[in-house]
Design a protein around this motif. Sequence first.
Motif, PDB file in Angstrom:
ATOM      1  N   UNK A  57       0.918  -1.033   0.031  1.00  0.00           N
ATOM      2  CA  UNK A  57      -0.138   0.022   0.027  1.00  0.00           C
ATOM      3  C   UNK A  57       0.824   1.141   0.020  1.00  0.00           C
ATOM      4  N   UNK A  58       0.257   2.616   0.248  1.00  0.00           N
ATOM      5  CA  UNK A  58       1.174   3.549  -0.088  1.00  0.00           C
ATOM      6  C   UNK A  58       0.845   4.705   1.133  1.00  0.00           C
ATOM      7  N   UNK A  59       1.871   5.241   1.647  1.00  0.00           N
ATOM      8  CA  UNK A  59       1.828   6.273   2.610  1.00  0.00           C
ATOM      9  C   UNK A  59       1.200   7.584   2.134  1.00  0.00           C
TER      10      UNK A  59
ATOM     11  N   UNK B   3      -2.157  13.646   7.816  1.00  0.00           N
ATOM     12  CA  UNK B   3      -2.281  15.158   7.416  1.00  0.00           C
ATOM     13  C   UNK B   3      -2.601  15.071   5.873  1.00  0.00           C
ATOM     14  N   UNK B   4      -3.408  16.166   5.709  1.00  0.00           N
ATOM     15  CA  UNK B   4      -3.747  16.549   4.280  1.00  0.00           C
ATOM     16  C   UNK B   4      -2.948  17.984   4.199  1.00  0.00           C
ATOM     17  N   UNK B   5      -2.715  18.160   2.984  1.00  0.00           N
ATOM     18  CA  UNK B   5      -1.882  19.638   2.529  1.00  0.00           C
ATOM     19  C   UNK B   5      -2.509  20.036   1.200  1.00  0.00           C
ATOM     20  N   UNK B   6      -3.030  21.159   1.129  1.00  0.00           N
ATOM     21  CA  UNK B   6      -3.626  21.635  -0.035  1.00  0.00           C
ATOM     22  C   UNK B   6      -2.495  23.122  -0.569  1.00  0.00           C
ATOM     23  N   UNK B   7      -2.204  22.752  -1.693  1.00  0.00           N
ATOM     24  CA  UNK B   7      -1.136  23.589  -2.287  1.00  0.00           C
ATOM     25  C   UNK B   7      -2.120  24.550  -3.545  1.00  0.00           C
ATOM     26  N   UNK B   8      -1.875  25.928  -3.491  1.00  0.00           N
ATOM     27  CA  UNK B   8      -2.255  26.652  -4.726  1.00  0.00           C
ATOM     28  C   UNK B   8      -0.945  26.897  -5.411  1.00  0.00           C
TER      29      UNK B   8
ATOM     30  N   UNK C 276      -3.545  20.203   7.504  1.00  0.00           N
ATOM     31  CA  UNK C 276      -4.639  19.952   8.589  1.00  0.00           C
ATOM     32  C   UNK C 276      -4.555  18.495   8.599  1.00  0.00           C
ATOM     33  N   UNK C 277      -5.526  17.903   9.737  1.00  0.00           N
ATOM     34  CA  UNK C 277      -5.740  16.469   9.908  1.00  0.00           C
ATOM     35  C   UNK C 277      -6.789  15.961   8.748  1.00  0.00           C
ATOM     36  N   UNK C 278      -6.852  14.729   8.450  1.00  0.00           N
ATOM     37  CA  UNK C 278      -7.784  14.114   7.523  1.00  0.00           C
ATOM     38  C   UNK C 278      -8.007  12.838   7.741  1.00  0.00           C
ATOM     39  N   UNK C 279      -9.046  12.173   6.944  1.00  0.00           N
ATOM     40  CA  UNK C 279      -9.292  11.005   7.144  1.00  0.00           C
ATOM     41  C   UNK C 279      -9.779  10.385   5.883  1.00  0.00           C
ATOM     42  N   UNK C 280      -9.115   9.208   5.300  1.00  0.00           N
ATOM     43  CA  UNK C 280      -9.314   8.655   4.219  1.00  0.00           C
ATOM     44  C   UNK C 280      -9.236   7.092   4.256  1.00  0.00           C
ATOM     45  N   UNK C 281      -9.578   6.526   3.094  1.00  0.00           N
ATOM     46  CA  UNK C 281     -10.000   4.984   3.149  1.00  0.00           C
ATOM     47  C   UNK C 281      -9.196   4.479   1.728  1.00  0.00           C
ATOM     48  N   UNK C 282      -9.274   3.170   1.962  1.00  0.00           N
ATOM     49  CA  UNK C 282      -8.963   2.242   0.739  1.00  0.00           C
ATOM     50  C   UNK C 282      -9.761   1.087   0.742  1.00  0.00           C
ATOM     51  N   UNK C 283     -10.447   0.697  -0.214  1.00  0.00           N
ATOM     52  CA  UNK C 283     -10.870  -0.333  -0.417  1.00  0.00           C
ATOM     53  C   UNK C 283     -10.346  -1.244  -1.658  1.00  0.00           C
ATOM     54  N   UNK C 284      -9.847  -2.471  -1.625  1.00  0.00           N
ATOM     55  CA  UNK C 284      -8.901  -3.121  -2.700  1.00  0.00           C
ATOM     56  C   UNK C 284      -8.947  -4.543  -2.369  1.00  0.00           C
TER      57      UNK C 284
ATOM     58  N   UNK D  63      -0.087   9.647   5.237  1.00  0.00           N
ATOM     59  CA  UNK D  63      -0.594   8.478   6.356  1.00  0.00           C
ATOM     60  C   UNK D  63       0.336   8.589   7.467  1.00  0.00           C
ATOM     61  N   UNK D  64      -0.383   8.656   8.697  1.00  0.00           N
ATOM     62  CA  UNK D  64       0.179   8.458   9.955  1.00  0.00           C
ATOM     63  C   UNK D  64       0.010   7.170  10.619  1.00  0.00           C
ATOM     64  N   UNK D  65      -1.387   6.794  10.341  1.00  0.00           N
ATOM     65  CA  UNK D  65      -1.529   5.372  11.281  1.00  0.00           C
ATOM     66  C   UNK D  65      -3.217   4.795  10.507  1.00  0.00           C
ATOM     67  N   UNK D  66      -3.294   3.630  10.774  1.00  0.00           N
ATOM     68  CA  UNK D  66      -4.560   3.006  10.282  1.00  0.00           C
ATOM     69  C   UNK D  66      -5.432   3.010  11.837  1.00  0.00           C
ATOM     70  N   UNK D  67      -6.677   3.657  11.364  1.00  0.00           N
ATOM     71  CA  UNK D  67      -7.870   3.655  12.528  1.00  0.00           C
ATOM     72  C   UNK D  67      -8.871   2.460  12.260  1.00  0.00           C
ATOM     73  N   UNK D  68      -8.824   1.840  11.307  1.00  0.00           N
ATOM     74  CA  UNK D  68      -9.638   0.769  11.038  1.00  0.00           C
ATOM     75  C   UNK D  68      -9.208  -0.239   9.919  1.00  0.00           C
ATOM     76  N   UNK D  69      -9.171  -1.573   9.898  1.00  0.00           N
ATOM     77  CA  UNK D  69      -8.804  -2.393   9.056  1.00  0.00           C
ATOM     78  C   UNK D  69      -9.740  -3.638   9.213  1.00  0.00           C
TER      79      UNK D  69
END
Length: 358
Positions: free
Chosen positions: A274-276, A331-336, A348-356, A295-301
């Motif tokens: 997988x990818x960080x 963390x998520x970063x937005x660049x313009x 800022x902090x973020x939540x994201x997910x992967x289904x694979x 990615x910093x850590x997994x909160x659900x698997x």
Amino acid sequence: MTTKGHSTMGSTPEHYKRLGIRKNDIKPWEDGYRTKDVKGTYEWWYFDSQMDDGSTLVIVFYSNKWTLAPKKGPTPQVTFALHTADGQEFSETMEMPFSSFEAAVDHCRVKIEDCLFEGDLHEYHIRFNNGKIEANVRLAGNVPSWRPETGYFYFGDQEQHYFAWLPSVPEGRVEAEVKVEGKTLTYTGTGYHDHNWGNISMMSIIRHWYWGRAKIGRYQTISSYISGEKKFGDNKFPIFMLAKDGEIIADDAVSFLHFWEEDPYTDSQTGQTFYNRLLYDYNDGRQHYRVTYQRERDIEFHQASASLSKPLQLLAKVIRLDGVYIRFTGMATIECFDGSHVVESVSGPAIWELTSKI
């Protein structure tokens, strides 16, 4: 003329007409019960939040188990996951008989036993209560409801299979109270609610799916990248929405989004790569933004075959019906950009997910 390998995002005038909806005009009934007990369907209403103190709270109501679309009747569930800033984890799953499930069709109102998910595309009340944990959440939207075109992804020669997605609250303000282990915890933060439904197992149509969302400074974003199954054409579905000060400023991912992964790692549970870091780069010639998830850590698997017997686990792997669901935090970063120069960068902090599939 379509073929067996056909898959598409519903975006034509005929798609809108078929569904009885209009472009950029979302009605409360679209967040109501859409599958209406139809055999072989599934549906869920999802809420997640990042609290101001660093805690995360996720609550999901299901008309049916999310991993498959069983041929038998629906199996309602409610899941609850609280990760506190000091490292405590509280996770609960309620699986109930269908007689406990109630849902309105004209707006979002889903009730399973003493749990409730109700709202009107702007304000929502979510209650979880299983006797051990009681939570009450208020979510007030800061960004208008949005969907990528119709929100439907069609698969099959007659577009007879579908998966649908409605981000009812792309971002909003959260107030929550959680009673657990004799303590009452109160939170404020940022939250998100979406609604999903379909009539075919996701593992049959989607090979790989990233999804994430974040509120960072004046920006709110939703980003996703879906890879369909080879038997349906192996199509890619990029999805991206960026809002600034509550106004949507970019969302034509099909034309202008470039996505890639960086920093691979090997997962200890599955042995899979997988990818960080994930990057979504949106450049329409007038405006150029890049969203990076680190990615910093997994909160659900979850592994789809985990509840099966050993022989069935092996069979699932052989016929490629096994898969994983991972929810990450980081963390998520937005660049313009102005040309090749970064003129604004916020994180800022973020939540994201992967289904694979694995």
